[in-house]
Design an enzyme around this catalytic site. Structure first.
Site, PDB file in Angstrom:
ATOM      1  N   TYR A  16      -0.927   8.429  -2.852  1.00  0.00           N
ATOM      2  CA  TYR A  16      -0.929   8.136  -4.283  1.00  0.00           C
ATOM      3  C   TYR A  16      -2.104   8.814  -5.009  1.00  0.00           C
ATOM      4  O   TYR A  16      -2.070   8.978  -6.223  1.00  0.00           O
ATOM      5  CB  TYR A  16      -1.080   6.619  -4.513  1.00  0.00           C
ATOM      6  CG  TYR A  16       0.199   5.815  -4.439  1.00  0.00           C
ATOM      7  CD1 TYR A  16       1.361   6.322  -3.863  1.00  0.00           C
ATOM      8  CD2 TYR A  16       0.234   4.524  -4.955  1.00  0.00           C
ATOM      9  CE1 TYR A  16       2.520   5.559  -3.801  1.00  0.00           C
ATOM     10  CE2 TYR A  16       1.385   3.757  -4.908  1.00  0.00           C
ATOM     11  CZ  TYR A  16       2.531   4.272  -4.330  1.00  0.00           C
ATOM     12  OH  TYR A  16       3.673   3.512  -4.274  1.00  0.00           O
ATOM     13  N   THR A  61      -5.948   2.571  -5.404  1.00  0.00           N
ATOM     14  CA  THR A  61      -5.387   3.445  -6.425  1.00  0.00           C
ATOM     15  C   THR A  61      -4.402   2.652  -7.285  1.00  0.00           C
ATOM     16  O   THR A  61      -4.461   2.707  -8.524  1.00  0.00           O
ATOM     17  CB  THR A  61      -4.707   4.657  -5.746  1.00  0.00           C
ATOM     18  OG1 THR A  61      -5.628   5.206  -4.799  1.00  0.00           O
ATOM     19  CG2 THR A  61      -4.330   5.707  -6.751  1.00  0.00           C
ATOM     20  N   CYS A  90      -4.275  -1.585  -2.161  1.00  0.00           N
ATOM     21  CA  CYS A  90      -4.379  -0.154  -2.441  1.00  0.00           C
ATOM     22  C   CYS A  90      -5.271  -0.048  -3.665  1.00  0.00           C
ATOM     23  O   CYS A  90      -4.943  -0.585  -4.734  1.00  0.00           O
ATOM     24  CB  CYS A  90      -2.997   0.408  -2.739  1.00  0.00           C
ATOM     25  SG  CYS A  90      -3.004   2.124  -3.275  1.00  0.00           S
ATOM     26  N   CYS A 104     -10.957   3.030  -0.605  1.00  0.00           N
ATOM     27  CA  CYS A 104      -9.569   3.403  -0.312  1.00  0.00           C
ATOM     28  C   CYS A 104      -9.287   2.738   1.024  1.00  0.00           C
ATOM     29  O   CYS A 104     -10.050   2.912   1.984  1.00  0.00           O
ATOM     30  CB  CYS A 104      -9.422   4.917  -0.199  1.00  0.00           C
ATOM     31  SG  CYS A 104      -7.824   5.419   0.497  1.00  0.00           S
ATOM     32  N   THR A 105      -8.224   1.945   1.068  1.00  0.00           N
ATOM     33  CA  THR A 105      -7.987   1.131   2.264  1.00  0.00           C
ATOM     34  C   THR A 105      -7.823   1.976   3.527  1.00  0.00           C
ATOM     35  O   THR A 105      -8.140   1.528   4.616  1.00  0.00           O
ATOM     36  CB  THR A 105      -6.732   0.262   2.066  1.00  0.00           C
ATOM     37  OG1 THR A 105      -5.662   1.103   1.629  1.00  0.00           O
ATOM     38  CG2 THR A 105      -6.987  -0.820   1.050  1.00  0.00           C
ATOM     39  N   HIS A 106      -7.325   3.199   3.355  1.00  0.00           N
ATOM     40  CA  HIS A 106      -7.179   4.071   4.530  1.00  0.00           C
ATOM     41  C   HIS A 106      -8.534   4.326   5.205  1.00  0.00           C
ATOM     42  O   HIS A 106      -8.609   4.484   6.419  1.00  0.00           O
ATOM     43  CB  HIS A 106      -6.584   5.423   4.126  1.00  0.00           C
ATOM     44  CG  HIS A 106      -5.106   5.387   3.898  1.00  0.00           C
ATOM     45  ND1 HIS A 106      -4.548   4.803   2.790  1.00  0.00           N
ATOM     46  CD2 HIS A 106      -4.073   5.869   4.638  1.00  0.00           C
ATOM     47  CE1 HIS A 106      -3.232   4.930   2.850  1.00  0.00           C
ATOM     48  NE2 HIS A 106      -2.922   5.573   3.966  1.00  0.00           N
ATOM     49  N   ASP A 157       0.865  -1.188   0.000  1.00  0.00           N
ATOM     50  CA  ASP A 157       0.000   0.000   0.000  1.00  0.00           C
ATOM     51  C   ASP A 157       0.899   1.235   0.000  1.00  0.00           C
ATOM     52  O   ASP A 157       2.103   1.137   0.283  1.00  0.00           O
ATOM     53  CB  ASP A 157      -0.923   0.010   1.230  1.00  0.00           C
ATOM     54  CG  ASP A 157      -1.952   1.147   1.173  1.00  0.00           C
ATOM     55  OD1 ASP A 157      -2.546   1.348   0.090  1.00  0.00           O
ATOM     56  OD2 ASP A 157      -2.147   1.841   2.174  1.00  0.00           O
ATOM     57  N   SER A 158       0.283   2.372  -0.294  1.00  0.00           N
ATOM     58  CA  SER A 158       1.045   3.624  -0.238  1.00  0.00           C
ATOM     59  C   SER A 158       1.403   3.955   1.211  1.00  0.00           C
ATOM     60  O   SER A 158       2.336   4.715   1.456  1.00  0.00           O
ATOM     61  CB  SER A 158       0.217   4.755  -0.840  1.00  0.00           C
ATOM     62  OG  SER A 158      -0.984   4.899  -0.108  1.00  0.00           O
TER      63      SER A 158
HETATM   64  N1  DGL Z   1      -4.916   3.519   0.433  1.00  0.00           N
HETATM   65  C1  DGL Z   1      -4.792   3.728  -0.958  1.00  0.00           C
HETATM   66  C2  DGL Z   1      -6.055   3.317  -1.689  1.00  0.00           C
HETATM   67  O1  DGL Z   1      -6.651   2.318  -1.306  1.00  0.00           O
HETATM   68  C3  DGL Z   1      -4.220   5.020  -1.444  1.00  0.00           C
HETATM   69  C4  DGL Z   1      -4.392   6.230  -0.627  1.00  0.00           C
HETATM   70  C5  DGL Z   1      -3.430   7.293  -1.140  1.00  0.00           C
HETATM   71  O2  DGL Z   1      -2.235   7.029  -1.032  1.00  0.00           O
HETATM   72  O3  DGL Z   1      -3.905   8.315  -1.674  1.00  0.00           O
HETATM   73  O4  DGL Z   1      -6.441   3.924  -2.662  1.00  0.00           O
END
Ligand code: DGL
Length: 282
Positions: free
Chosen positions: A39, A72, A70, A205-207, A7-8
């Site tokens: 990302y 993205t 991730c 988005c995993t975050h 992941d990022s």
């Molecule tokens: N957590 C990532 C996702 O699922 C990317 C978040 C980011 O780095 O902008 O898209």
């Protein structure tokens, strides 16, 4: 050998947590590309290059299968890497390797239609359901959720809602009160755009999974939340059932790497992980 998770930043730990619970004996290496996160606002070519570099690092660390935890990277880079880099890289290293994404497993969970269930059902649409997808700007621009849902269910309309800045705030461990306001604003923006609340929602988005309770609180009770980590764990279990060629290790090794500053991650991360998480230099 091991399962690699990329992941990022810290967001992919939500997926990693579920995978560790599902495959407790397997060895795991997690890589957070924190030096280049977030990302979500980067250009396509940059995301492809960074994702390729991250995968290579994970394969060098012993991974046989890398899960792009991730959205993205999965939306922008996965197909490119599978088609243009992996075949040659496999030949170079001489072992079975693969890179898998998290978007298709999520869409399969949201639509109830897997890869082996044929084309979309024809017929009159009695009721159109709405699926809201909260995601980064890059994922929203790719339209991957709209396209992949449409292939499977004509009675489900997906709308991506970009939430620029949210992943960065979560990565920095912003206070919950601040995150609550930002999440509420994005849920409201989607409601105004589609004229009502969605029937189902994906935290694309995993975050965002780290603050899933804030999304749950901002959405009405009737909105079903699709959780990517469990959808990904289910899909990976099915994948390993079909592919016995990977050696996942048996020592229960847990390695956490970062391209950014090594050290302990935020309290928010420890809370959902269930223990402090400390990254080492990649
Ligand atoms: N957590 C990532 C996702 O699922 C990317 C978040 C980011 O780095 O902008 O898209």
């Amino acid at each position: 050998m091991a399962i690699g998770v990329f992941d990022s930043g810290v967001g992919g730990l939500t997926v990693h947590r579920k995978l560790v619970d599902r495959f407790p004996q397997a060895d795991f290496v997690y890589l957070a590309d924190q030096a280049h996160a977030p990302y979500g606002g980067l250009g396509g070519e940059e995301i492809v290059d960074l994702t390729r570099t991250g995968c290579r690092r994970l394969f060098e660390a012993g991974a046989d299968v890398v899960v792009l935890a991730c959205n993205t990277a999965s939306a922008i880079a996965l197909r490119r890497l599978q088609q243009t880099w992996l075949p040659e890289y496999r030949r170079e290293v001489g072992r079975a390797l693969n890179v898998l994404g998290i978007i298709v497993p999520t869409i399969e969970a949201a639509t109830g239609r897997g890869w082996d269930q044929g084309p979309p059902l024809d017929g009159k649409i009695e009721k159109l359901e709405v699926l809201g997808v909260f995601c980064t700007a890059a994922t929203a621009m790719s339209q991957v959720y709209e396209i992949e849902v449409q292939k499977r269910r004509e009675d489900l309309a997906a709308f991506s809602e970009p939430c620029p800045g949210l992943a960065g705030l979560i990565e920095l461990g912003a206070p919950v009160e601040e995150l609550k306001v930002v999440v509420g604003d994005h849920v409201d923006a989607l409601r105004r755009r589609i004229g009502r609340y969605p029937d189902k929602a994906i935290l694309g988005c995993t975050h965002y999974e780290i603050v899933a309770p804030l999304f749950e609180a901002a959405l009405p009770e009737g909105t079903t939340l699709i959780h990517q980590p469990s959808a990904t764990a289910d899909a990976l279990e099915r994948y390993f059932g079909r592919h016995g060629e990977y050696d996942l290790g048996t020592a229960g090794r847990r390695e956490f790497l970062t391209t950014g500053t090594p050290g302990r991650q935020s309290d928010l991360v420890s809370q959902f992980w269930g223990a402090p998480v400390t990254f080492e230099a990649a």
